[in-house]
Enzyme design. Structure first.
Site, PDB file in Angstrom:
ATOM      1  N   CYS A   7       0.820  -1.221   0.000  1.00 36.51           N
ATOM      2  CA  CYS A   7       0.000   0.000   0.000  1.00 36.51           C
ATOM      3  C   CYS A   7       0.848   1.262   0.000  1.00 36.51           C
ATOM      4  O   CYS A   7       0.313   2.365  -0.114  1.00 36.51           O
ATOM      5  CB  CYS A   7      -0.958  -0.010   1.181  1.00 36.51           C
ATOM      6  SG  CYS A   7      -2.064  -1.430   1.159  1.00 36.51           S
ATOM      7  N   HIS A  57      -9.522   3.164  -1.874  1.00 38.97           N
ATOM      8  CA  HIS A  57      -8.144   2.716  -1.702  1.00 38.97           C
ATOM      9  C   HIS A  57      -7.697   1.815  -2.853  1.00 38.97           C
ATOM     10  O   HIS A  57      -7.486   0.621  -2.662  1.00 38.97           O
ATOM     11  CB  HIS A  57      -8.031   1.991  -0.353  1.00 38.97           C
ATOM     12  CG  HIS A  57      -6.656   1.529   0.001  1.00 38.97           C
ATOM     13  ND1 HIS A  57      -5.507   2.091  -0.503  1.00 38.97           N
ATOM     14  CD2 HIS A  57      -6.244   0.530   0.826  1.00 38.97           C
ATOM     15  CE1 HIS A  57      -4.453   1.466   0.002  1.00 38.97           C
ATOM     16  NE2 HIS A  57      -4.871   0.517   0.799  1.00 38.97           N
TER      17      HIS A  57
END
Lengths: 400, 142
Positions: A81, A346
């Site tokens: 991430c 996201h």
């Protein structure tokens, strides 16, 4: 010490379930948007870095075939991430090294069209048991030896903080999601744009205690890109470009240092604290100087612990801070005014560029309805589990 | 199906055939750091002399979650715990013999390793998993 690197172009796509657009189209929109925003052409770029978690290798070169193949060096980067922020830092380092004076960084993920390669969960019965892997497992151990899944890991991280600090529990975590969903109602780029009441959040379906579904980031697709320039080159550019330029006062990456617990359960705290402290030192500022923060709220539990890790609240005071609405957009220090990962969305590889886009847009005074008035200094933070952390501190141009 | 003819631990650091079921880890001879998995050099100090180490059977819960929607469908809701064993080694596993609800988790109570069968293969070999249960003998260090 080398000169600062500046952002002169920034763009992102809306985060949606883009069922009709592949990763190349999303990438091209973000890259071309960032180039246009900077008043630059792909032929001006001396280096490019492309971050994606799930696209195949040399994906960046496929993007070049959409927006311009000029023979420049291209780094394909991959850091969970923290992938997008790693791409930004790759371009920044190339500029700092004097190898280029202009560069393009892209982060992208298309998670709807191709399902991410999550580990399959085979049932326990059948065939013959054979020990596999470095731990000699004879069957998938998820659900037998606890959980290693993201939502479970971040849930446990939150409960560890709750165990150590009075006044932190389910309700404090839920308040984080209440805030971020409220913030995203002002952000047309966000995947969700509707408010959720605290009661609605707390009574929603439980994913992994204490995170219910509205306390967890959705699956979504999107891309974001920035154009970076050396300070020397910036001085030669149009006044209007210089006026809108945003300085990268600190770009810090850390990996997780050894901790006895970290081998059994990823430690997202220590490396975030390391990165934040280094970033404050390099930028020569403290948390009290920040006007807004975009931090990595993949789950509500993560956001709460990062208030403390990034020194945004009193030590141990994250629960009390959300109780008194400190991180709300009208509070002491607005956190995730974009809606954050929980509500803005996201797309893994895009996230670490999208948060830089968000802060840059506020520092330029161009964030529309969600503008934090007079914002001069902002921070971005991402965590890639395993772990990688990146913190950037951005500042508005003097006199801008 | 007939009675199981053999057993196999679900992971190789679970030892079933040397007294009470326990875990065996690896310990750095230089700094004493202990871990369950196999390392070529110590992640703490870089030391290369790593020895096997029998780990204690008791410890305390440091963190937990209850996976509900996120649980594998063939398993159903479960309690995941990170346990600090009495020698400081960390282990992740399930808390068993409790309802899978947050109220059932008491981080003040010591826990002990327990084993249970978790599946049988086509040749009748039974896989044995470990989990943690509240320690009624109360021998964990505070």
């Amino acid at each position: 010490m080398s000169e600062d690197v500046w952002i002169i172009g920034a763009s992102m796509t809306p985060i949606r379930r883009h069922r009709d657009r592949d990763a190349l189209d999303l990438s091209a929109e973000a890259c071309l948007g960032a180039l246009d925003d900077a008043g630059m052409s792909i032929r001006d770029m001396g280096v490019m870095a492309v971050g994606t978690q799930f696209e195949p290798y040399t994906f960046g070169q496929q993007v070049q075939k959409q927006i311009g193949q000029t023979g420049i060096p291209l780094y394909n980067v991959h850091n969970a991430c923290a992938t997008g922020a790693t791409a930004v830092r790759s371009v920044l380092m190339e500029i700092k090294a004097g190898e280029a004076d202009l560069g393009l960084a892209l982060g992208v993920e298309q998670m709807t069209a191709g399902s991410p390669p999550y580990r399959s969960m085979k049932p326990a019965e059948g065939n013959e048991f054979t020990a596999e892997g470095r731990d000699g497992h004879v069957m998938p151990t998820e659900g037998i030896l606890g959980t290693g899944q993201m939502f479970g890991v971040f849930a446990q991280t939150g409960m560890d903080y709750a165990r150590q600090h009075d006044g932190v529990g389910f309700e404090q975590f839920a308040k984080v999601a209440e805030k971020n969903h409220a913030h995203s109602t002002l952000n047309p780029l966000a995947q969700y744009q509707r408010p959720y009441s605290l009661e609605e959040i707390m009574s929603a379906e439980m994913l992994a205690y204490p995170n219910t579904l509205p306390m967890s980031c959705p699956t979504g697709d999107g891309a974001a890109a920035v154009v970076l320039v050396s300070e020397e080159r910036l001085r030669t550019l149009d006044p209007e470009v210089r006026r809108r330029a945003v300085k990268i006062s600190a770009s810090v990456m850390t990996s997780d240092p050894y901790d006895p617990s970290g081998l059994a359960h990823p430690d997202v705290n220590t490396l975030t604290r390391l990165a934040a402290d280094q970033a404050y030192e390099r930028a020569g500022i403290g948390p009290e100087d920040l006007d807004l923060v975009e931090l990595h709220d993949c789950f509500a539990t993560a956001e709460l612990v990062h208030y403390d890790n990034l020194r945004l609240c009193e030590p141990g005071g994250a629960g009390e801070w959300i109780d008194r609405r400190g991180p709300w957009r009208d509070g002491e220090l607005p956190v995730n005014v974009s809606g954050g990962l929980i509500s803005k969305g996201h797309p893994i590889g895009a996230t670490g560029v999208a948060n830089i886009y968000e802060v840059t847009t506020h520092l330029r005074g161009e964030a529309g309805d969600r503008q934090i008035e007079g914002a001069r200094v902002g921070m971005t933070h991402v965590i890639g589990l395993g772990s990688a952390c990146a913190v950037h501190i951005l500042e508005r141009a003097a006199g801008g | 199906m007939s009675e199981p003819t053999a057993t196999i631990p679900v992971v190789d650091y679970l030892v079933l055939d040397d007294g009470p079921a326990h875990l065996v880890g690896n310990r750095c001879e230089d700094c004493g750091a202990t871990f369950l998995d196999r390392h070529n050099a110590c992640p703490n100090c870089g030391g290369r002399r790593i020895e096997r180490a029998r780990l204690p059977e008791t410890g305390r819960i440091e963190s937990y979650t209850v996976l509900v929607r996120g649980a594998p469908k063939h398993i159903g809701p479960f309690v995941s715990v990170l346990v600090r064993l009495d020698d400081g080694t960390y282990v992740k596993a399930n808390l068993i013999d409790v309802d899978p609800v947050a109220d059932a988790v008491d981080t003040d109570r010591p826990v002990r390793i327990v084993t249970y069968p978790v599946g049988t293969d086509d040749s009748g070999t039974e896989a044995i998993a470990f989990g943690f249960a509240y320690d009624t003998e109360g021998s964990a260090q505070p």
